[in-house]
Motif scaffolding. Structure first.
Motif, short mmCIF file in Angstrom:
data_model
loop_
_atom_site.label_atom_id
_atom_site.label_comp_id
_atom_site.label_asym_id
_atom_site.label_seq_id
_atom_site.Cartn_x
_atom_site.Cartn_y
_atom_site.Cartn_z
N ASP A 27 39.99 33.66 40.88
CA ASP A 27 41.33 33.51 41.45
C ASP A 27 41.67 32.08 41.75
N GLU A 109 34.58 41.93 46.08
CA GLU A 109 35.51 42.48 45.09
C GLU A 109 35.71 43.97 45.27
N LYS A 112 37.96 44.72 48.18
CA LYS A 112 39.37 44.48 47.85
C LYS A 112 39.86 45.40 46.74
N GLN A 114 39.15 45.19 43.70
CA GLN A 114 39.50 44.34 42.57
C GLN A 114 38.23 43.93 41.83
N ASN A 294 44.97 37.29 35.30
CA ASN A 294 44.30 38.09 36.33
C ASN A 294 44.30 39.57 35.98
N ARG A 295 45.42 40.05 35.45
CA ARG A 295 45.48 41.46 35.04
C ARG A 295 44.52 41.73 33.88
N PHE A 298 40.97 41.92 35.17
CA PHE A 298 40.70 43.20 35.84
C PHE A 298 40.41 44.30 34.82
#
Length: 686
Positions: A27, A109, A112, A114, A294-295, A298
């Motif tokens: 991030d 992670e 969260k 994530q 970021n997507r 993931f």
């Protein structure tokens, strides 16, 4: 209408709980940092990874020597009683001490919800450790401690290198902070000087700056002449001459003579502080491409975990391979698909472009607007002060042949104008090399001024006065000059019409280059001005402007921007940031130009420090180059992972090609380093 960048909400990560416990770098959009504290956090992480790596490297050597698979590969046998227990103890230290950043990152992670890079690494080393420990306690299989130790060592090395790259790429703030000197020579009332910390300076203090020294704060020259290098602040490569009354910027370098300045701005009000705030805003603002990355990271994590489970199940239940072989393939899949390169791909480019922009004199406040600049269809320019100099300058002297030279006509007019406050007077005075002291001075209401200069009666009057007194002159020549948007005043000496002086708002030479460059990029150029149509059309013709909006009031400028947007065009508005504020806020990309030493232009997405329209083209080129680097990094990171999953899963096993978890870690780290190096190659295009 574009939302004001001040309303943008920056997503903040959870507070850092220690440099080991929050090692998730995927991030790195600078959304949670506070200036120098964020950079100090990075420095701590670099030292932490370095410290852990060297310890793991030392422990890995005996682990490799004691591992049965390594001994078999080397054709040696170094077995002794209790060797497996020593191996287990050493590996436990590697797992819990060396692997702690990844294990704590996994927990963070999952908390969260994530899952990302740390989840993959944490799972991979946990599977290898607990599987090997089970073998030591009697479970049938092969020890993977050597895989664990090499994997942790390589991952620590990779993170160490990556964090150093992050520090290198995001060094703009620290470089700016280091521009100010630590001390200043404050001038006391008796004329002597005392050395004081820069923090103690306050408005009104006088400071002596010697040749070669940095200017400690913003101020105005009260004594001395010199040239000042402002390159680090404004991007202006040539030293700027400074004399009494001129402004100087804190952080710039005094090159030649000594200067005494009176401090005008300190602390948060100073130019340098405003620049640092804008750079920090840019690093905090969300990048649209970063959201995509970021997507992708993931979903890649989800795919990797799924691929790991499928790999394990396929090898165990469908091919009859051993449990440890299937475990090796699973670990390899989960290691090689870590989206670390993907998580780092955009932030490194963002940091690099922000730094490049700041050192070239333009400051990005809104990353999303900056990224949009690459797709602009039209750029709207304010005329006065943007495309033109914004001041009246003598452009022509017409001599009507009454025994006076051009220089004499100018000198008589300038001498009379010394007592006038009119903007035209300033332009005439600046053109004249010298003047006489006028003996008398009177204003001719609405028509001009008159007086006695050098024992001659002199009048500087408007065309209305000439028409009223029916004086003859070369009308066609004067009308031609007037059609260019210039203002003409007439000079009468001893009742003879000696000549005329034309003044105009001079077009910047850089404006022509900027318009030509924009046209080469296929971007439409539009001019917006409150001036009359005749003046606007002349400037537009000279520059090759595509469309003109003339006689527009300040509160109507935003409507004109909307009018162009309604044509389906992505629009940038370029203006001085004062009366153009509504238009700047309405445009898709608001560019405040010529902010000079006052860079806090609230409505500009991008602030250009210099009065140079060519910076608009440089900005667009940097936006395009930045996006290309982002795409290159995304393709490298994503394409690498997509191609690596089948290889790590053992798709080419029948051809004798097998990829171990340790080799997977090497390739993953290499991918990240390549992404970091590629980001560093971003540069300004000329």
């Amino acid at each position: 209408m574009k939302q004001d960048h001040r309303d943008h909400q920056h997503d903040n990560d959870d507070d850092h709980k220690g440099h080991e416990g929050n090692a998730d770098h995927s991030d790195h959009d600078h959304g949670d940092h506070g200036g120098h504290s964020h950079r100090e956090h990075h420095k701590q992480m670099v030292q932490d990874f370095k410290f852990r790596f060297w310890w793991v490297l030392v422990l890995t050597l005996p682990i490799l020597a004691l591992s049965p698979m390594i001994q078999h590969f080397l054709g040696v046998e170094w077995k002794f009683s209790g060797d497996s227990w020593i191996l287990a103890v050493l590996s436990s230290v590697v797992f819990f001490f060396g692997g702690w950043p990844f294990l704590s990152g996994l927990v963070d992670e999952l908390k969260k919800k994530q899952p990302g890079m740390m989840t993959l690494i944490g799972l991979a080393i946990s599977i290898a450790y607990f599987y090997s420990t089970a073998v030591v306690f009697g479970f049938e299989g092969d020890l993977l401690y050597w895989e664990l130790s090499t994997l942790v060592g390589i991952m620590l090395l990779g993170h160490w290198v990556e964090m150093r790259s992050v520090l290198s790429a995001s060094s703009a703030l620290e470089e700016l902070a280091e521009l100010l000197p630590g001390q200043a020579h404050r001038v006391k009332e008796d004329g002597s000087t005392e050395d004081v910390p820069v923090e103690e300076l306050k408005q009104g203090d006088r400071v002596l700056i010697k040749p070669g020294e940095k200017i400690p704060a913003d101020g105005n020259v009260v004594k001395g002449e010199s040239s000042v290098n402002e390159a680090m602040l404004t991007g202006e490569s040539k030293p700027v001459d400074k004399a009494k009354g001129d402004e100087v910027i804190g952080g710039s370098v005094n090159e030649k003579g000594s200067l005494t300045i009176e401090i005008s701005k300190t602390g948060d009000d100073s130019f340098l502080s405003q620049v640092m705030n804008l750079v920090e805003e840019a690093q905090q603002s969300k990048s649209r491409t970063q959201d995509l990355a970021n997507r992708a990271a993931f979903w890649l994590t989800i795919v990797a975990i799924s691929a790991g489970l499928i790999t394990f199940g396929a090898w165990v239940f469908f091919t009859g391979q051993s449990f440890d072989f299937a475990m090796n393939r699973t670990v390899a899949v989960m290691v090689i698909t870590c989206p670390h390169a993907l998580g780092l791909a955009i932030p490194l480019v963002v940091s690099r472009s922000t730094s490049i922009a700041a050192t070239n004199g333009f400051l990005i406040r809104d990353r999303a607007a900056f990224e949009q600049a690459r797709n602009l269809d039209a750029v709207i320019f304010d005329k006065t002060g943007t495309l033109t100099e914004g001041t009246f300058t003598v452009t022509d002297i017409l001599n009507f042949g009454n025994d006076f030279t051009d220089d004499e006509i100018l000198k008589y007019a300038a001498s009379l104008e010394t007592n006038s406050e009119h903007p035209l007077a300033k332009g005439i005075l600046e053109k004249a090399d010298e003047t006489w002291e006028p003996d008398e001075f009177n204003s001719i209401t609405g028509k001009g001024i008159e007086g006695t200069v050098n024992r001659k009666s002199v009048k500087v009057v408007s065309p209305g006065y000439i028409r009223e007194h029916e004086l003859s002159y070369r009308e066609e020549e004067v009308e031609e000059i007037s059609s260019q948007g210039k203002t003409v005043v007439f000079v009468i000496i001893d009742d003879q019409l000696a000549g005329a002086i034309a003044l105009g708002d001079e077009i910047r030479e850089s404006s022509k280059h900027a318009i030509n460059a924009l046209h080469e990029m296929g971007i439409e150029c539009i001019m917006l001005t409150g001036d009359n149509k005749q003046t606007a059309e002349y400037v537009a013709k000279e520059l090759g402007i595509d469309q003109v909006f003339a006689e527009v009031l300040p509160d109507e400028k935003a409507d004109k921007v909307k009018e162009v947007q309604n044509q389906g065009k992505l629009v940038a508005m370029t203006g001085d940031g004062v009366n153009d504020a509504p238009a700047l806020a309405t445009a898709d990309v608001g560019i405040a130009i010529g902010a000079g030493s006052d860079v806090a232009v609230e409505t500009g997405d991008i602030v250009l420090v210099k009065d140079n329209p060519e910076d608009v083209t440089a900005l667009i080129k940097l936006s395009k180059a930045t996006y290309r680097k982002m795409v290159q990094n995304l393709w490298w990171a994503s394409g690498y992972n997509i191609g690596a999953i089948p290889l790590a899963a053992g798709a080419l096993y029948t051809f004798g090609i097998i990829l171990s978890p340790a080799l997977g870690a090497i390739l993953m780290s290499l991918s990240t380093v390549i992404v970091a190096i590629n980001a560093r190659f971003l540069k300004m295009e000329t």
